[in-house]
Design a protein around this motif. Structure first.
Motif, PDB file in Angstrom:
ATOM      1  N   ALA A 102      73.528  41.913 -54.921  1.00 30.00           N
ATOM      2  CA  ALA A 102      74.006  42.703 -53.972  1.00 30.00           C
ATOM      3  C   ALA A 102      72.445  43.305 -53.304  1.00 30.00           C
ATOM      4  CB  ALA A 102      74.627  44.271 -54.511  1.00 30.00           C
ATOM      5  N   VAL A 103      72.879  43.671 -51.912  1.00 26.19           N
ATOM      6  CA  VAL A 103      71.689  44.308 -51.232  1.00 26.19           C
ATOM      7  C   VAL A 103      71.999  45.643 -50.890  1.00 26.19           C
ATOM      8  CG1 VAL A 103      70.067  44.119 -49.180  1.00 26.19           C
ATOM      9  CG2 VAL A 103      71.288  42.072 -50.242  1.00 26.19           C
ATOM     10  N   HIS A 104      71.253  46.604 -51.217  1.00 23.21           N
ATOM     11  CA  HIS A 104      71.773  48.024 -51.086  1.00 23.21           C
ATOM     12  C   HIS A 104      70.646  48.696 -50.037  1.00 23.21           C
ATOM     13  CE1 HIS A 104      73.397  52.139 -51.746  1.00 23.21           C
ATOM     14  NE2 HIS A 104      71.973  52.621 -51.691  1.00 23.21           N
ATOM     15  N   ILE A 105      71.376  49.227 -48.980  1.00 24.56           N
ATOM     16  CA  ILE A 105      70.342  49.648 -47.971  1.00 24.56           C
ATOM     17  C   ILE A 105      70.037  50.958 -48.004  1.00 24.56           C
ATOM     18  CG2 ILE A 105      70.101  49.874 -45.314  1.00 24.56           C
ATOM     19  CD1 ILE A 105      70.162  46.802 -46.142  1.00 24.56           C
ATOM     20  N   TYR A 106      68.800  51.546 -48.057  1.00 20.43           N
ATOM     21  CA  TYR A 106      68.499  52.988 -48.251  1.00 20.43           C
ATOM     22  C   TYR A 106      68.309  53.330 -46.235  1.00 20.43           C
ATOM     23  CZ  TYR A 106      67.997  52.669 -52.890  1.00 20.43           C
ATOM     24  OH  TYR A 106      68.178  52.496 -54.253  1.00 20.43           O
ATOM     25  N   GLY A 107      68.293  54.634 -46.347  1.00 20.85           N
ATOM     26  CA  GLY A 107      68.267  55.280 -45.019  1.00 20.85           C
ATOM     27  C   GLY A 107      67.178  54.675 -44.126  1.00 20.85           C
ATOM     28  N   SER A 108      65.835  54.478 -44.677  1.00 12.55           N
ATOM     29  CA  SER A 108      64.976  53.890 -43.662  1.00 12.55           C
ATOM     30  C   SER A 108      64.897  52.470 -43.849  1.00 12.55           C
ATOM     31  CB  SER A 108      63.558  54.360 -44.548  1.00 12.55           C
ATOM     32  OG  SER A 108      63.523  53.935 -45.794  1.00 12.55           O
ATOM     33  N   ASN A 109      63.952  51.762 -43.496  1.00 11.83           N
ATOM     34  CA  ASN A 109      63.867  50.346 -43.413  1.00 11.83           C
ATOM     35  C   ASN A 109      63.549  49.633 -44.752  1.00 11.83           C
ATOM     36  OD1 ASN A 109      61.364  51.176 -43.706  1.00 11.83           O
ATOM     37  ND2 ASN A 109      60.471  50.054 -41.795  1.00 11.83           N
ATOM     38  N   LEU A 110      64.071  50.211 -45.739  1.00 12.39           N
ATOM     39  CA  LEU A 110      64.318  49.863 -47.191  1.00 12.39           C
ATOM     40  C   LEU A 110      65.409  49.206 -47.775  1.00 12.39           C
ATOM     41  CD1 LEU A 110      61.970  49.552 -49.502  1.00 12.39           C
ATOM     42  CD2 LEU A 110      62.847  51.630 -50.223  1.00 12.39           C
ATOM     43  N   ALA A 111      65.334  48.221 -48.338  1.00 15.01           N
ATOM     44  CA  ALA A 111      66.633  47.666 -49.279  1.00 15.01           C
ATOM     45  C   ALA A 111      66.073  47.376 -50.604  1.00 15.01           C
ATOM     46  CB  ALA A 111      67.173  46.492 -48.215  1.00 15.01           C
ATOM     47  N   GLU A 112      67.439  47.458 -51.348  1.00  9.56           N
ATOM     48  CA  GLU A 112      67.159  47.008 -52.890  1.00  9.56           C
ATOM     49  C   GLU A 112      68.025  45.843 -53.193  1.00  9.56           C
ATOM     50  OE1 GLU A 112      68.023  49.955 -55.627  1.00  9.56           O
ATOM     51  OE2 GLU A 112      67.499  48.950 -57.459  1.00  9.56           O
ATOM     52  N   ILE A 113      67.474  44.854 -54.077  1.00 15.79           N
ATOM     53  CA  ILE A 113      68.268  43.780 -54.563  1.00 15.79           C
ATOM     54  C   ILE A 113      68.697  44.220 -55.816  1.00 15.79           C
ATOM     55  CG2 ILE A 113      68.390  41.597 -55.563  1.00 15.79           C
ATOM     56  CD1 ILE A 113      65.849  41.017 -53.577  1.00 15.79           C
ATOM     57  N   ARG A 114      69.976  44.324 -55.930  1.00 17.54           N
ATOM     58  CA  ARG A 114      70.971  44.980 -57.126  1.00 17.54           C
ATOM     59  C   ARG A 114      71.938  43.833 -57.571  1.00 17.54           C
ATOM     60  NH1 ARG A 114      72.997  50.841 -55.308  1.00 17.54           N
ATOM     61  NH2 ARG A 114      70.993  51.798 -55.462  1.00 17.54           N
ATOM     62  N   SER A 115      72.327  44.102 -59.030  1.00 17.38           N
ATOM     63  CA  SER A 115      73.105  43.177 -59.823  1.00 17.38           C
ATOM     64  C   SER A 115      73.127  41.451 -59.382  1.00 17.38           C
ATOM     65  CB  SER A 115      74.428  43.485 -59.181  1.00 17.38           C
ATOM     66  OG  SER A 115      74.753  45.003 -59.276  1.00 17.38           O
ATOM     67  N   LEU A 116      71.765  41.196 -59.731  1.00 22.10           N
ATOM     68  CA  LEU A 116      71.493  39.714 -59.489  1.00 22.10           C
ATOM     69  C   LEU A 116      71.741  39.104 -60.637  1.00 22.10           C
ATOM     70  CD1 LEU A 116      70.271  37.244 -58.026  1.00 22.10           C
ATOM     71  CD2 LEU A 116      68.172  37.961 -58.829  1.00 22.10           C
ATOM     72  N   VAL A 117      72.759  38.151 -60.815  1.00 25.46           N
ATOM     73  CA  VAL A 117      72.805  37.528 -61.966  1.00 25.46           C
ATOM     74  C   VAL A 117      73.498  36.163 -61.581  1.00 25.46           C
ATOM     75  CG1 VAL A 117      74.735  37.008 -63.801  1.00 25.46           C
ATOM     76  CG2 VAL A 117      73.850  39.436 -63.409  1.00 25.46           C
ATOM     77  N   VAL A 118      72.978  34.980 -62.453  1.00 21.66           N
ATOM     78  CA  VAL A 118      73.459  33.632 -62.206  1.00 21.66           C
ATOM     79  C   VAL A 118      74.040  33.327 -63.676  1.00 21.66           C
ATOM     80  CG1 VAL A 118      72.601  31.231 -61.777  1.00 21.66           C
ATOM     81  CG2 VAL A 118      71.827  32.948 -60.371  1.00 21.66           C
ATOM     82  N   ARG A 119      75.173  32.567 -63.739  1.00 19.49           N
ATOM     83  CA  ARG A 119      75.928  32.125 -64.900  1.00 19.49           C
ATOM     84  C   ARG A 119      75.004  31.441 -65.595  1.00 19.49           C
ATOM     85  NH1 ARG A 119      81.290  28.896 -64.244  1.00 19.49           N
ATOM     86  NH2 ARG A 119      80.133  27.234 -64.874  1.00 19.49           N
ATOM     87  N   ARG A 140      61.445  45.919 -45.565  1.00 20.88           N
ATOM     88  CA  ARG A 140      60.981  45.786 -47.013  1.00 20.88           C
ATOM     89  C   ARG A 140      62.252  45.600 -47.875  1.00 20.88           C
ATOM     90  NH1 ARG A 140      58.433  51.072 -47.704  1.00 20.88           N
ATOM     91  NH2 ARG A 140      58.094  50.744 -49.777  1.00 20.88           N
ATOM     92  N   ILE A 141      61.976  44.931 -48.887  1.00 23.76           N
ATOM     93  CA  ILE A 141      63.141  44.742 -49.767  1.00 23.76           C
ATOM     94  C   ILE A 141      62.423  44.737 -51.349  1.00 23.76           C
ATOM     95  CG2 ILE A 141      63.185  42.114 -49.633  1.00 23.76           C
ATOM     96  CD1 ILE A 141      66.407  42.314 -49.772  1.00 23.76           C
ATOM     97  N   PHE A 142      63.024  45.338 -52.188  1.00 22.07           N
ATOM     98  CA  PHE A 142      62.640  45.441 -53.444  1.00 22.07           C
ATOM     99  C   PHE A 142      63.361  45.264 -54.508  1.00 22.07           C
ATOM    100  CE2 PHE A 142      63.913  49.371 -55.606  1.00 22.07           C
ATOM    101  CZ  PHE A 142      64.512  49.965 -54.329  1.00 22.07           C
ATOM    102  N   ALA A 143      63.048  45.093 -55.733  1.00 23.55           N
ATOM    103  CA  ALA A 143      64.124  45.105 -57.183  1.00 23.55           C
ATOM    104  C   ALA A 143      62.955  45.451 -58.036  1.00 23.55           C
ATOM    105  CB  ALA A 143      64.003  43.479 -57.334  1.00 23.55           C
ATOM    106  N   LEU A 144      63.941  46.234 -59.054  1.00 24.69           N
ATOM    107  CA  LEU A 144      63.433  46.665 -60.255  1.00 24.69           C
ATOM    108  C   LEU A 144      64.169  45.650 -61.233  1.00 24.69           C
ATOM    109  CD1 LEU A 144      64.327  50.320 -59.700  1.00 24.69           C
ATOM    110  CD2 LEU A 144      62.054  49.550 -60.018  1.00 24.69           C
ATOM    111  N   THR A 145      63.238  45.009 -62.156  1.00 28.85           N
ATOM    112  CA  THR A 145      63.460  43.768 -62.846  1.00 28.85           C
ATOM    113  C   THR A 145      62.914  43.584 -64.078  1.00 28.85           C
ATOM    114  OG1 THR A 145      63.799  41.396 -62.414  1.00 28.85           O
ATOM    115  CG2 THR A 145      61.806  42.253 -61.494  1.00 28.85           C
TER     116      THR A 145
END
Ligand SMILES: CC(C)(COP(=O)(O)OP(=O)(O)OC[C@H]1O[C@@H](n2cnc3c(N)ncnc32)[C@H](O)[C@@H]1OP(=O)(O)O)[C@@H](O)C(=O)NCCC(=O)NCCS
Length: 173
Positions: A60-77, A104-109
């Motif tokens: 999933a890509v979650h967009i924040y209000g500014s020019n920033l997005a987060e990569i979420r819920s990344l799973v491969v079987r 910009r795009i980030f992830a917590l991982t």
């Protein structure tokens, strides 16, 4: 016979398969838990990877209000990992984020080396805006978070402003 891997936007018909894929990773706190209702409500954020029409990956890509997005819920079987599907999903996120004008795009991982291979250097968690942490209250590790922040600048070019549709003049009858 060659196999076919594709990435596309998720649809309502994918929700059960996405949920089934995410649950084991949420139970082991690798990702945040997501209910079916939550998936429906945020379905427009999701991409899925299909292998011969079977759902084998999600992000999933979650967009924040500014020019920033987060990569979420990344799973491969698990049985499909290390075949390039994670990379395809992240590339899909990046293309989508660029189209939306996100710089910009980030992830917590827990897999920073995977992200490193895709051009995401580690960054200080404190460099992320406070609002990023609002979903973390749902995490069992909220007070003891050991995830690593990684971030990629998608474009150094100035972001094109949204095209404004020409004003249509309506003729009064
Ligand atoms: C992390 C994950 C999505 C990667 O998906 P994947 O399909 O296995 O990744 P890919 O095959 O596309 O790998 C791309 C590159 O990263 C490397 N890589 C994959 N997983 C890695 C890992 N855990 N550590 C280091 N490198 C990794 C691959 O070897 C490949 O490198 P190469 O291009 O030099 O061959 C998958 O392992 C997964 O679902 N893990 C469990 C859930 C999870 O941790 N999600 C991340 C939440 S932020």
């Amino acid at each position: 016979m060659p196999h076919n891997i594709s990435v596309r936007n998720a649809s309502v018909d994918d929700v059960d398969a996405i949920h089934a894929l995410l649950v084991p990773f949420a139970e082991t706190h690798i990702i945040l838990p997501r209910t079916r209702d939550d998936l429906f409500q945020h379905l427009q954020e999701f991409l899925v990877a299909l292998y011969d029409n079977e759902l084998v990956g999600v992000v999933a890509v979650h967009i924040y209000g500014s020019n920033l997005a987060e990569i979420r819920s990344l799973v491969v079987r698990p049985d499909m990992q290390r075949h390039g599907i994670g990379r395809l999903l992240i590339e899909g996120c990046e293309k989508w984020a660029v189209q939306l004008g996100v710089a910009r795009i980030f992830a917590l991982t827990y897999v920073p080396d995977f992200f490193g291979k895709l051009g995401y250097p580690r960054v200080r968690r404190e460099s992320l805006p406070h609002k990023v942490w609002t979903v973390c209250v749902h995490c069992a590790k909220f007070t003891d978070c050991d995830e690593i922040a990684v971030e990629k600048r998608l474009s150094d070019a100035p972001i094109e402003p949204m095209k404004i549709l020409p004003i249509i003049e309506i003729q009064q009858p």
